[in-house]
Motif scaffolding. Structure first.
Motif, PDB file in Angstrom:
ATOM      1  N   PRO A   1       0.835  -1.210   0.000  1.00  0.00           N
ATOM      2  CA  PRO A   1       0.000   0.000   0.000  1.00  0.00           C
ATOM      3  C   PRO A   1       0.865   1.255   0.000  1.00  0.00           C
ATOM      4  O   PRO A   1       1.792   1.392   0.815  1.00  0.00           O
ATOM      5  N   LEU A   2       0.576   2.170  -0.918  1.00  0.00           N
ATOM      6  CA  LEU A   2       1.393   3.366  -1.131  1.00  0.00           C
ATOM      7  C   LEU A   2       0.472   4.580  -1.179  1.00  0.00           C
ATOM      8  O   LEU A   2      -0.452   4.629  -1.994  1.00  0.00           O
ATOM      9  N   VAL A   3       0.719   5.545  -0.294  1.00  0.00           N
ATOM     10  CA  VAL A   3      -0.077   6.766  -0.252  1.00  0.00           C
ATOM     11  C   VAL A   3       0.759   7.917  -0.781  1.00  0.00           C
ATOM     12  O   VAL A   3       1.863   8.193  -0.286  1.00  0.00           O
ATOM     13  N   LEU A   4       0.246   8.580  -1.798  1.00  0.00           N
ATOM     14  CA  LEU A   4       0.849   9.791  -2.359  1.00  0.00           C
ATOM     15  C   LEU A   4       0.144  10.986  -1.736  1.00  0.00           C
ATOM     16  O   LEU A   4      -1.061  11.165  -1.913  1.00  0.00           O
ATOM     17  N   ILE A   5       0.902  11.806  -0.996  1.00  0.00           N
ATOM     18  CA  ILE A   5       0.323  12.925  -0.251  1.00  0.00           C
ATOM     19  C   ILE A   5       0.764  14.234  -0.905  1.00  0.00           C
ATOM     20  O   ILE A   5       1.956  14.459  -1.126  1.00  0.00           O
ATOM     21  N   SER A   6      -0.182  15.087  -1.186  1.00  0.00           N
ATOM     22  CA  SER A   6       0.146  16.408  -1.732  1.00  0.00           C
ATOM     23  C   SER A   6       0.434  17.378  -0.579  1.00  0.00           C
ATOM     24  O   SER A   6       0.213  17.058   0.591  1.00  0.00           O
ATOM     25  N   PRO A   7       0.936  18.576  -0.864  1.00  0.00           N
ATOM     26  CA  PRO A   7       1.378  19.481   0.202  1.00  0.00           C
ATOM     27  C   PRO A   7       0.251  19.928   1.129  1.00  0.00           C
ATOM     28  O   PRO A   7      -0.901  20.083   0.732  1.00  0.00           O
ATOM     29  N   LEU A   8       0.643  20.158   2.395  1.00  0.00           N
ATOM     30  CA  LEU A   8      -0.231  20.795   3.359  1.00  0.00           C
ATOM     31  C   LEU A   8      -0.470  22.245   2.934  1.00  0.00           C
ATOM     32  O   LEU A   8       0.235  22.779   2.077  1.00  0.00           O
ATOM     33  N   PHE A   9      -1.446  22.889   3.558  1.00  0.00           N
ATOM     34  CA  PHE A   9      -1.684  24.299   3.274  1.00  0.00           C
ATOM     35  C   PHE A   9      -0.498  25.134   3.743  1.00  0.00           C
ATOM     36  O   PHE A   9       0.025  24.965   4.841  1.00  0.00           O
ATOM     37  N   CYS A  10      -0.082  26.061   2.880  1.00  0.00           N
ATOM     38  CA  CYS A  10       0.991  27.007   3.211  1.00  0.00           C
ATOM     39  C   CYS A  10       0.704  28.286   2.441  1.00  0.00           C
ATOM     40  O   CYS A  10       0.920  28.345   1.221  1.00  0.00           O
ATOM     41  N   GLY A  11       0.206  29.286   3.152  1.00  0.00           N
ATOM     42  CA  GLY A  11      -0.322  30.476   2.498  1.00  0.00           C
ATOM     43  C   GLY A  11       0.642  31.177   1.569  1.00  0.00           C
ATOM     44  O   GLY A  11       0.234  31.692   0.518  1.00  0.00           O
ATOM     45  N   ILE A  12       1.928  31.199   1.890  1.00  0.00           N
ATOM     46  CA  ILE A  12       2.860  31.964   1.065  1.00  0.00           C
ATOM     47  C   ILE A  12       3.039  31.351  -0.316  1.00  0.00           C
ATOM     48  O   ILE A  12       3.418  32.059  -1.258  1.00  0.00           O
ATOM     49  N   HIS A  13       2.782  30.042  -0.456  1.00  0.00           N
ATOM     50  CA  HIS A  13       3.021  29.370  -1.734  1.00  0.00           C
ATOM     51  C   HIS A  13       1.748  28.834  -2.386  1.00  0.00           C
ATOM     52  O   HIS A  13       1.834  28.162  -3.415  1.00  0.00           O
ATOM     53  N   GLU A  14       0.581  29.110  -1.823  1.00  0.00           N
ATOM     54  CA  GLU A  14      -0.638  28.567  -2.412  1.00  0.00           C
ATOM     55  C   GLU A  14      -0.804  29.037  -3.856  1.00  0.00           C
ATOM     56  O   GLU A  14      -1.120  28.243  -4.742  1.00  0.00           O
ATOM     57  N   ASP A  15      -0.596  30.307  -4.108  1.00  0.00           N
ATOM     58  CA  ASP A  15      -0.773  30.863  -5.453  1.00  0.00           C
ATOM     59  C   ASP A  15       0.474  31.595  -5.935  1.00  0.00           C
ATOM     60  O   ASP A  15       0.434  32.273  -6.952  1.00  0.00           O
ATOM     61  N   THR A  16       1.579  31.438  -5.200  1.00  0.00           N
ATOM     62  CA  THR A  16       2.808  32.159  -5.539  1.00  0.00           C
ATOM     63  C   THR A  16       3.965  31.178  -5.665  1.00  0.00           C
ATOM     64  O   THR A  16       4.283  30.464  -4.705  1.00  0.00           O
ATOM     65  N   PRO A  17       4.615  31.130  -6.847  1.00  0.00           N
ATOM     66  CA  PRO A  17       5.758  30.232  -7.000  1.00  0.00           C
ATOM     67  C   PRO A  17       6.932  30.667  -6.119  1.00  0.00           C
ATOM     68  O   PRO A  17       6.959  31.768  -5.559  1.00  0.00           O
ATOM     69  N   GLY A  18       7.916  29.788  -6.029  1.00  0.00           N
ATOM     70  CA  GLY A  18       9.159  30.128  -5.358  1.00  0.00           C
ATOM     71  C   GLY A  18      10.051  30.926  -6.285  1.00  0.00           C
ATOM     72  O   GLY A  18       9.618  31.369  -7.357  1.00  0.00           O
ATOM     73  N   PRO A  19      11.293  31.121  -5.872  1.00  0.00           N
ATOM     74  CA  PRO A  19      11.909  30.546  -4.686  1.00  0.00           C
ATOM     75  C   PRO A  19      11.375  31.130  -3.383  1.00  0.00           C
ATOM     76  O   PRO A  19      10.913  32.266  -3.343  1.00  0.00           O
ATOM     77  N   GLY A  20      11.472  30.317  -2.339  1.00  0.00           N
ATOM     78  CA  GLY A  20      11.204  30.795  -1.004  1.00  0.00           C
ATOM     79  C   GLY A  20      12.488  31.355  -0.409  1.00  0.00           C
ATOM     80  O   GLY A  20      13.590  31.039  -0.846  1.00  0.00           O
ATOM     81  N   ALA A  21      12.331  32.218   0.575  1.00  0.00           N
ATOM     82  CA  ALA A  21      13.494  32.839   1.205  1.00  0.00           C
ATOM     83  C   ALA A  21      13.121  33.254   2.623  1.00  0.00           C
ATOM     84  O   ALA A  21      11.942  33.358   2.979  1.00  0.00           O
ATOM     85  N   ILE A  22      14.154  33.483   3.438  1.00  0.00           N
ATOM     86  CA  ILE A  22      13.935  34.057   4.757  1.00  0.00           C
ATOM     87  C   ILE A  22      13.675  35.549   4.588  1.00  0.00           C
ATOM     88  O   ILE A  22      14.398  36.242   3.866  1.00  0.00           O
TER      89      ILE A  22
END
Length: 379
Positions: A260-281
Motif C-alpha cells: 500500500p502506497l499513499v501519495l500525499i500532496s502538500p499541506l496548506f501554506c499560504g505563502i506558496h498557495e498561489d505564488t511560486p518560489g523561490p522561497g526565502a527568509i
C-alpha cells in the motif's frame, strides 16, 4: 558499554566515529553519489531513529555527543531525547553542550564551536523486565557513545509492521517540540507500527536516489509527501515535475509492487498557495523573536509552467487518477491533514512549518485516515 548497532531502529546504517557510532538515515552510496551539504546535514539528524531494548534495570544512562546547526539571529530550540518505558513517556531530556556550527544569516559566514558530551539519565524504572525506547533528536546529529545500566541490556526481538515515509522538513519535524511528537511519530505511535522516517529538511525533490532507497527498503506501508520543496526551490516546471513523480513511483513499485502506497500532496501554506518560489527568509525578521519565510515569485505566474501548491495538488491528483491499474496506490490531499481553517486556528509560526500543536493534529489525522477502519494501511 558501547552502544550496539543492533539496538537501533529507523536508521539505514551507522558510521563508526572517534566517539562512538553515528546513525545515518540514508545509506553511504547516496551520500557518496550526491554529497549535497543540506542533504548530508539533514539525513544525519536522527528523526524517527530509536534505541530499543529490553532490560530489568532500575537505572539507565545514555551518553551522546550532539552536533547542531545554529543560526545567528534565528535561534532554534535544542533537540531532545524522549525515553519510553513499557509504552509510557518517563523522561524528556533537552540536550546541552555538543558541537555547534554557527551560521550568520546576514553574511553567510560560519564558525565552529566544540562542546562536551551529554548524558541522559533515567532512574526509578519499574521493577521487572521492560521495553525501553529512546527517541533520538529529530533536529540534531548525535554520536552514541555509551549505554550504561545496572542490569543487562538485550535487543528487543518484537517486530511491528514497518511504515516507510518520505517528505520534507515538515515530515522531519521542523517546529515540533520533541522527537516522538513529530507528526509521523505521532501517527506511528497511535497506529502501533514501526517508523522509518525519510523526511529530509529542504531535500524532498523527487530525487531518483530516494526512490531507489525506498525501493530497496523493507516496508509494509509506504507514503511519500511531495511538492513543497520543489515549489520552495522553484526547482521544476510542470512539464518536468509530473514525469519525475511518475518515475519516482515506478521505481518504488519495482521493489514493492503491491505494498500500500499513499501519495500525499502538500499541506496548506499560504505563502506558496498561489505564488511560486523561490522561497526565502524574510530579511526583516532576522534577529526578531520569530524568523519568517516568504515566497519571492510573482503571484499567479503559472502560465509558463511554474509551480504553486495549488498546481501541485491538482497535478498529483490527476496523476494518481491516471495510474488506476495500481490498485494499492492512494492519493491524499494534504489540506485534509492541515488546511486553511487549520492555519487560521494554528498558524504556521514561521510561515512555512507547523507548530507543535499542528504536528499533533496532522499525525492524528493521518493515523485515522491511513491505519483505521478501511484505510489503506488498515490491518
Amino acid at each position: 558499554m558501547p552502544v550496539r548497532p543492533e539496538l537501533l531502529r529507523g536508521a539505514a546504517e551507522v558510521e563508526v566515529t572517534q566517539r562512538g557510532i553515528r546513525p545515518h538515515r540514508l545509506p553511504a552510496w547516496v551520500r557518496e553519489q550526491f554529497p549535497d551539504g543540506q542533504l548530508l546535514a539533514m539525513e544525519s539528524q536522527s528523526s524517527g531513529v530509536r534505541l530499543v531494548f529490553q532490560t530489568a534495570a532500575s537505572e539507565v544512562e545514555l551518553v551522546t555527543h550532539p552536533t547542531r546547526i545554529a543560526y545567528l539571529g534565528a535561534e532554534r530550540p535544542r533537540g531532545r531525547l524522549d525515553v519510553y518505558a513499557a509504552g509510557q513517556l518517563i523522561v524528556r531530556d533537552e540536550l546541552d553542550g555538543g558541537d555547534r556550527f554557527e551560521v550568520d544569516l546576514a553574511s553567510g559566514q560560519t564558525a565552529f564551536h566544540p562542546g562536551a558530551a551529554h548524558t541522559t539519565r533515567v532512574a526509578g524504572l519499574p521493577a521487572g523486565r521492560h521495553r525501553i525506547e529512546v527517541w533520538l533528536p529529530h533536529n540534531e546529529t548525535v554520536d552514541l557513545i555509551e549505554l550504561r545500566a545496572d542490569a543487562p541490556i538485550e535487543p528487543d526481538d518484537a517486530r511491528l509492521p514497518l511504515w516507510v515515509h518520505h517528505g520534507s522538513s515538515i515530515s522531519q519535524g521542523s517546529n515540533a517540540l520533541a522527537p516522538s511528537e513529530i507528526w509521523p511519530a505521532v501517527a506511528a505511535r497511535r497506529a502501533g507500527v514501526e517508523l522509518r522516517n525519510l523526511g529530509l529538511g529542504g531535500s524532498s525533490f523527487v530525487d531518483p536516489f530516494l526512490a531507489r532507497v525506498i525501493r530497496d527498503a523493507p516496508a509494509d506501508y509506504i507514503s511519500v509527501k511531495l511538492g513543497i520543496n520543489v515549489v520552495n526551490l522553484d526547482g521544476m516546471r510542470l512539464r518536468t515535475f509530473v514525469p519525475a513523480v511518475h518515475g519516482f513511483l515506478d521505481t518504488i513499485r519495482d521493489g514493492h509492487p503491491e505494498v500500500p502506497l499513499v501519495l500525499i500532496s502538500p499541506l496548506f501554506c499560504g505563502i506558496h498557495e498561489d505564488t511560486p518560489g523561490p522561497g526565502a527568509i524574510d530579511p526583516v525578521s532576522i534577529g526578531s523573536d520569530q524568523v519568517r519565510f516568504v515566497a519571492t515569485g510573482t503571484p499567479g505566474d503559472v502560465a509558463l509552467g511554474r509551480l504553486t501548491l495549488q498546481v501541485v495538488r491538482r497535478e498529483l491528483r490527476s496523476l494518481a487518477e491516471r495510474r488506476t491499474a495500481d490498485k494499492n496506490l492512494h492519493y491524499l490531499d494534504g489540506t485534509s491533514l492541515y488546511g486553511s481553517a487549520d492555519a487560521a486556528e494554528l498558524p504556521l509560526p514561521d510561515g512555512l512549518h507547523p507548530s507543535p500543536e499542528a504536528h499533533q493534529r496532522i499525525g492524528t489525522r493521518f493515523a485515522e485516515y491511513a491505519f483505521a477502519g478501511t484505510g489503506p494501511f488498515a490491518r
